[in-house]
Design an enzyme around this catalytic site. Structure first.
Site, PDB file in Angstrom:
ATOM      1  N   LYS A 284     -15.445  31.906 -29.594  1.00 43.50           N
ATOM      2  CA  LYS A 284     -15.427  30.520 -29.122  1.00 43.50           C
ATOM      3  C   LYS A 284     -13.980  30.130 -28.826  1.00 43.50           C
ATOM      4  O   LYS A 284     -13.183  29.903 -29.731  1.00 43.50           O
ATOM      5  CB  LYS A 284     -15.999  29.552 -30.160  1.00 43.50           C
ATOM      6  CG  LYS A 284     -16.250  28.180 -29.541  1.00 43.50           C
ATOM      7  CD  LYS A 284     -16.153  27.015 -30.503  1.00 43.50           C
ATOM      8  CE  LYS A 284     -14.786  26.458 -30.669  1.00 43.50           C
ATOM      9  NZ  LYS A 284     -14.157  25.849 -29.476  1.00 43.50           N
TER      10      LYS A 284
ATOM     11  N   CYS B 153       2.828  28.563 -32.799  1.00 42.85           N
ATOM     12  CA  CYS B 153       2.777  28.513 -34.264  1.00 42.85           C
ATOM     13  C   CYS B 153       4.051  29.046 -34.884  1.00 42.85           C
ATOM     14  O   CYS B 153       4.361  28.736 -36.026  1.00 42.85           O
ATOM     15  CB  CYS B 153       1.588  29.313 -34.757  1.00 42.85           C
ATOM     16  SG  CYS B 153       1.595  30.976 -34.108  1.00 42.85           S
TER      17      CYS B 153
ATOM     18  N   GLU C 296      -5.137  32.900 -39.071  1.00 40.11           N
ATOM     19  CA  GLU C 296      -3.775  32.758 -38.518  1.00 40.11           C
ATOM     20  C   GLU C 296      -3.567  31.270 -38.314  1.00 40.11           C
ATOM     21  O   GLU C 296      -4.068  30.695 -37.346  1.00 40.11           O
ATOM     22  CB  GLU C 296      -3.663  33.506 -37.184  1.00 40.11           C
ATOM     23  CG  GLU C 296      -3.822  35.009 -37.290  1.00 40.11           C
ATOM     24  CD  GLU C 296      -2.594  35.697 -37.877  1.00 40.11           C
ATOM     25  OE1 GLU C 296      -1.557  35.028 -38.060  1.00 40.11           O
ATOM     26  OE2 GLU C 296      -2.686  36.893 -38.173  1.00 40.11           O
TER      27      GLU C 296
ATOM     28  N   GLU D 120       4.413  20.550 -38.359  1.00 44.19           N
ATOM     29  CA  GLU D 120       4.635  21.176 -37.052  1.00 44.19           C
ATOM     30  C   GLU D 120       4.737  20.095 -35.981  1.00 44.19           C
ATOM     31  O   GLU D 120       3.829  19.271 -35.853  1.00 44.19           O
ATOM     32  CB  GLU D 120       3.415  22.002 -36.684  1.00 44.19           C
ATOM     33  CG  GLU D 120       3.384  23.398 -37.198  1.00 44.19           C
ATOM     34  CD  GLU D 120       2.132  24.113 -36.702  1.00 44.19           C
ATOM     35  OE1 GLU D 120       1.025  23.561 -36.828  1.00 44.19           O
ATOM     36  OE2 GLU D 120       2.274  25.219 -36.199  1.00 44.19           O
TER      37      GLU D 120
HETATM   38  P1  NAP Z   1      -7.396  23.601 -34.092  1.00 45.74           P
HETATM   39  O1  NAP Z   1      -7.637  22.182 -33.871  1.00 45.74           O
HETATM   40  O2  NAP Z   1      -7.502  24.133 -35.463  1.00 45.74           O
HETATM   41  O3  NAP Z   1      -8.385  24.378 -33.103  1.00 45.74           O
HETATM   42  C1  NAP Z   1      -8.424  25.775 -33.033  1.00 45.74           C
HETATM   43  C2  NAP Z   1      -9.834  26.221 -32.676  1.00 45.74           C
HETATM   44  O4  NAP Z   1     -10.723  25.800 -33.709  1.00 45.74           O
HETATM   45  C3  NAP Z   1     -10.373  25.620 -31.382  1.00 45.74           C
HETATM   46  O5  NAP Z   1     -11.189  26.566 -30.742  1.00 45.74           O
HETATM   47  C4  NAP Z   1     -11.211  24.458 -31.894  1.00 45.74           C
HETATM   48  O6  NAP Z   1     -12.236  24.079 -31.025  1.00 45.74           O
HETATM   49  C5  NAP Z   1     -11.806  25.074 -33.133  1.00 45.74           C
HETATM   50  N1  NAP Z   1     -12.308  24.126 -34.114  1.00 45.74           N
HETATM   51  C6  NAP Z   1     -11.905  22.860 -34.350  1.00 45.74           C
HETATM   52  N2  NAP Z   1     -12.639  22.323 -35.356  1.00 45.74           N
HETATM   53  C7  NAP Z   1     -13.518  23.271 -35.752  1.00 45.74           C
HETATM   54  C8  NAP Z   1     -14.535  23.340 -36.750  1.00 45.74           C
HETATM   55  N3  NAP Z   1     -14.797  22.318 -37.566  1.00 45.74           N
HETATM   56  N4  NAP Z   1     -15.244  24.480 -36.870  1.00 45.74           N
HETATM   57  C9  NAP Z   1     -14.990  25.532 -36.069  1.00 45.74           C
HETATM   58  N5  NAP Z   1     -14.048  25.533 -35.105  1.00 45.74           N
HETATM   59  C10 NAP Z   1     -13.311  24.423 -34.958  1.00 45.74           C
HETATM   60  O7  NAP Z   1      -5.941  24.044 -33.611  1.00 45.74           O
HETATM   61  P2  NAP Z   1      -5.207  23.697 -32.249  1.00 45.74           P
HETATM   62  O8  NAP Z   1      -4.635  22.348 -32.361  1.00 45.74           O
HETATM   63  O9  NAP Z   1      -6.074  24.008 -31.091  1.00 45.74           O
HETATM   64  O10 NAP Z   1      -4.052  24.811 -32.256  1.00 45.74           O
HETATM   65  C11 NAP Z   1      -2.814  24.581 -32.779  1.00 45.74           C
HETATM   66  C12 NAP Z   1      -2.715  25.161 -34.191  1.00 45.74           C
HETATM   67  O11 NAP Z   1      -2.940  26.559 -34.148  1.00 45.74           O
HETATM   68  C13 NAP Z   1      -1.343  24.978 -34.768  1.00 45.74           C
HETATM   69  O12 NAP Z   1      -1.426  24.599 -36.099  1.00 45.74           O
HETATM   70  C14 NAP Z   1      -0.742  26.377 -34.640  1.00 45.74           C
HETATM   71  O13 NAP Z   1       0.302  26.644 -35.540  1.00 45.74           O
HETATM   72  C15 NAP Z   1      -1.927  27.234 -34.862  1.00 45.74           C
HETATM   73  N6  NAP Z   1      -1.693  28.572 -34.311  1.00 45.74           N
HETATM   74  C16 NAP Z   1      -1.506  29.600 -35.196  1.00 45.74           C
HETATM   75  C17 NAP Z   1      -1.254  30.877 -34.726  1.00 45.74           C
HETATM   76  C18 NAP Z   1      -1.032  32.004 -35.676  1.00 45.74           C
HETATM   77  O14 NAP Z   1      -1.105  33.164 -35.244  1.00 45.74           O
HETATM   78  N7  NAP Z   1      -0.777  31.764 -36.948  1.00 45.74           N
HETATM   79  C19 NAP Z   1      -1.214  31.112 -33.344  1.00 45.74           C
HETATM   80  C20 NAP Z   1      -1.415  30.039 -32.474  1.00 45.74           C
HETATM   81  C21 NAP Z   1      -1.673  28.780 -32.984  1.00 45.74           C
HETATM   82  P3  NAP Z   1     -12.044  22.892 -29.950  1.00 45.74           P
HETATM   83  O15 NAP Z   1     -10.932  23.341 -29.062  1.00 45.74           O
HETATM   84  O16 NAP Z   1     -13.349  22.856 -29.279  1.00 45.74           O
HETATM   85  O17 NAP Z   1     -11.685  21.672 -30.726  1.00 45.74           O
END
Ligand code: NAP
Length: 473
Positions: free
Chosen positions: A172, A281, A247, A376
Site C-alpha cells: 500500500k 527521514c 523504518e 522532525e
Molecule cells: P505516515 O503518515 O506514517 O504514512 C506512511 C504510510 O502509512 C502511508 O502509506 C500512509 O497512508 C500509511 N498509514 C497512515 N496511517 C495508517 C494506519 N493507521 N494504518 C496503516 N497505514 C497507515 O508517514 P508520512 O508522513 O507519509 O512519511 C513521513 C515519515 O516517514 C517521517 O516520519 C519519516 O521520517 C518517515 N520515513 C522513515 C524512513 C526510514 O527509512 N526510517 C524513510 C522515509 C520516511 P496514507 O498515505 O494513505 O495516509
C-alpha cells in the site's frame, strides 16, 4: 499512467467507485486518481498473495532472481517516464527523481543476486547418529506500507528482498504518491512476475491497517513512515504475533567540530539538510557547530543556502520543489516561529508565499530546546545551535527518543572514532551527508525502528530458520 489497482493479477477499480485524488503539489492541479478499495477487495488481495505463495516460494531461487532482473531491465528502459511521474506527484526536482530511481533500482539489482545466496547451515551434532540442519524459508505473505517522500525507492527496498526470499507481497503506497507504485506494478507484470506475487492496492490507510494487522494470513508487515503510525501497527499486530520491520521517524543531528574541514562541513550540511527539500527521514534536523568554527561555518553556509532555488520540479534550475502538502508547510513555519520566539536569528529565507514552496531557510543561535531540535521538521529549514565541549555536543545529539542517522564532521581520527562510538543511532555519515546505498544496512535504533533494509542483511527480514534434527543415522 495506470489508474486502477493491481491485485491477484487483475487490474481493478473499487467496487464502490470510491477514488483517491492525486495532486501535483506544484500546480495544485489533479494529476490522476486511483481506487479507494474496500474491505472485501483488500481481503481479496491478501487471499491472492496466499494462493500464489506455495508456487512462488518453491520457484528455484535463480528463477526468482531472473524475474527480478527482468523487472529491473524494464525499470531501466522506462526510467525517464518513472522520473516524470515521481516529480509530478511528489514535486521533487527531476534530477532528484532520477537519482531516486538509480538508488531504488540498486535494491532490485542486489536482491536479484542475493536470491541465489540464501544458505542454510549444517550444525555439529549434539550426540552420535544425528544430523542437525538449519534451513532458511520464506516467511509467507508480507505487507508493505510506504510513505510519499521516496515513492519508488521505499517500495523497491521492500519488494526486492521479499520476492527474492520467496515471499509474496501486498503493497500500500502513500495516498499522495500511488502513481509511481502502480507504474512499478505494470512493469512487474510485464516482467512476468506471476499473478498474486506482487499486488499494489490503494485504500483508506486505517482500513488497510486494521485488516492487515488482524489477518492471520499476513505473516509480516514492513512499514516505512512515522513513528506514530509504526506504533499503531506494532500494537495492532500483537494478537497475531507478526514479524515487523519498522523504518520510522528520525531527528538526525549533524555535529561540526572545531577541527572540521570547512568546505567538507558545508557540503555535508547542504546535502544532509536540503536533499529532497529536507523531506527525508535521515535529513539533518539539528546542526550543532562547535564555537571555534561557528562564525566561519555560518558565513559560508549562509551563502550556499541563500543561493538555493525553490520552484517547479520540472525546471532544471530548481534545487528544491514544493513541499508535499499545506500541513507540511505549516509545520516548517511553526518550527520557524518557535525558534525565533526562543531567540534565534533568521539569516536566509523565510516563509512561504502562500504556495507549497517553502524557501531554503537558515536560523542561527537556535536554543537547544527549540521545537526544531525535538521534532522532525521535514522541510528546508536549517537551525544552527552552538556547542562548547565534545561532551556537550554528544549529549545534545543523543538527547532524543529517535536514533536513525547522525552526521559528524571532523578531521581528527580520535574525534571521529569517539563520536562514532558515542552517537546513539543506526547510521553515521562521517564528513558526508550522502549515506544511502542499497549495499549498506539502513535502519535505526530507539524509536526510529526495528530491522534493517538493504545490504545482504535486508533479506533476513523475510526469512525464518527451520531447524531439522535428523536422528537414527
Ligand atoms: P505516515 O503518515 O506514517 O504514512 C506512511 C504510510 O502509512 C502511508 O502509506 C500512509 O497512508 C500509511 N498509514 C497512515 N496511517 C495508517 C494506519 N493507521 N494504518 C496503516 N497505514 C497507515 O508517514 P508520512 O508522513 O507519509 O512519511 C513521513 C515519515 O516517514 C517521517 O516520519 C519519516 O521520517 C518517515 N520515513 C522513515 C524512513 C526510514 O527509512 N526510517 C524513510 C522515509 C520516511 P496514507 O498515505 O494513505 O495516509
Amino acid at each position: 499512467m495506470r489508474a486502477q489497482t493491481h491485485h491477484g493479477g487483475q487490474w481493478q477499480d473499487a467496487a464502490s467507485g470510491a477514488t483517491i485524488t492525486v495532486k501535483d503539489p506544484y500546480t495544485g492541479e489533479i494529476a490522476g486518481s486511483v481506487p479507494s478499495l474496500g474491505e472485501a477487495e483488500i481481503r481479496a488481495a491478501i487471499a491472492a498473495a496466499e494462493k500464489a505463495f506455495p508456487r512462488w516460494s518453491r520457484t528455484p531461487n535463480r528463477e526468482r532472481g531472473v524475474l527480478l532482473r527482468r523487472w529491473l531491465d524494464l525499470i531501466e528502459r522506462h526510467k525517464e517516464d518513472l522520473a516524470q511521474l515521481i516529480t509530478l506527484e511528489n514535486g521533487k526536482p527531476l534530477k532528484e527523481a532520477r537519482a531516486e530511481i538509480a538508488y531504488g533500482s540498486g535494491f532490485i539489482e542486489l536482491y536479484a543476486e542475493e536470491a541465489t545466496r540464501i544458505m542454510g547451515e549444517i550444525i555439529p551434532p549434539n550426540m552420535p547418529g544425528r544430523r542437525l540442519m538449519a534451513e532458511r524459508e520464506p516467511i509467507g505473505v508480507c505487507v508493505a506500507i510506504t510513505p510519499w517522500n521516496f515513492p519508488m525507492a521505499m517500495l523497491t527496498r521492500k519488494i526486492a528482498p521479499a520476492l527474492a526470499a520467496g515471499c509474496t507481497m501486498v503493497c500500500k503506497p502513500a495516498s499522495e504518491t500511488p502513481l509511481t507504485a502502480l507504474a512499478l506494478a505494470v512493469l512487474a507484470e510485464e516482467a512476468g512476475i506471476p499473478a498474486g506475487v506482487l499486488s499494489v492496492v490503494t485504500s483508506e490507510p486505517a482500513l488497510f491497517g486494521d485488516i492487515v494487522t488482524a489477518s492471520s494470513v499476513v505473516r509480516k508487515i514492513t512499514f516505512t513512515g512515522s513513528t506514530r503510525v509504526g506504533a499503531i501497527l506494532m500494537s495492532a499486530s500483537g494478537p497475531t504475533i507478526k514479524r515487523l520491520s519498522l523504518e520510522l521517524g528520525g531527528n538526525a543531528p549533524l555535529l561540526v567540530f572545531d577541527d572540521a574541514d570547512l568546505d567538507l562541513a558545508i557540503e555535508t550540511a547542504m546535502v544532509a539538510k536540503f536533499r529532497n527539500g529536507g523531506q527525508s527521514c535521515i535529513a539533518a534536523n539539528r546542526i550543532y557547530v562547535q564555537r571555534g568554527i561557528y562564525e566561519d561555518f555560518l558565513a559560508a553556509f549562509q551563502k550556499r543556502v541563500a543561493a538555493l532555488k525553490v520552484g517547479d520540479g520540472f525546471d532544471p534550475e530548481t534545487d528544491i520543489g514544493p513541499l508535499i502538502s499545506r500541513r507540511a508547510v505549516e509545520k516548517v513555519e511553526a518550527h520557524l516561529d518557535d525558534a525565533l520566539a526562543g531567540g534565534a536569528r533568521l539569516i536566509a529565507g523565510g516563509k512561504s508565499d502562500g504556495s507549497l514552496l517553502s524557501p531554503a531557510t537558515l536560523l542561527r543561535d537556535v536554543a537547544p530546546n527549540a521545537l526544531l531540535a525535538r521534532e522532525e521538521t521535514f522541510g528546508p529549514l536549517a537551525g544552527v545551535i552552538p556547542f562548547g565541549s565534545y561532551e556537550q555536543g554528544i549529549a545534545m545529539a543523543n538527547d532524543t527518543p529517535f536514533g536513525l542517522a547522525a552526521y559528524l564532521c571532523s578531521s581528527r581520527q580520535e574525534t571521529i572514532a569517539r563520536a562514532s562510538r558515542d552517537l546513539e543511532t543506526g547510521m553515521i555519515g562521517i564528513n558526508t551527508g550522502l549515506i544511502s546505498t542499497a549495499s549498506a544496512p539502513f535502519g535505526g535504533v530507539k524509536q526510529s525502528g526495528i530491522g534493517r533494509e538493504g545490504s545482504k542483511h535486508g533479506i533476513d527480514e523475510y526469512l525464518n530458520y527451520k531447524y531439522l534434527c535428523h536422528a537414527g543415522l
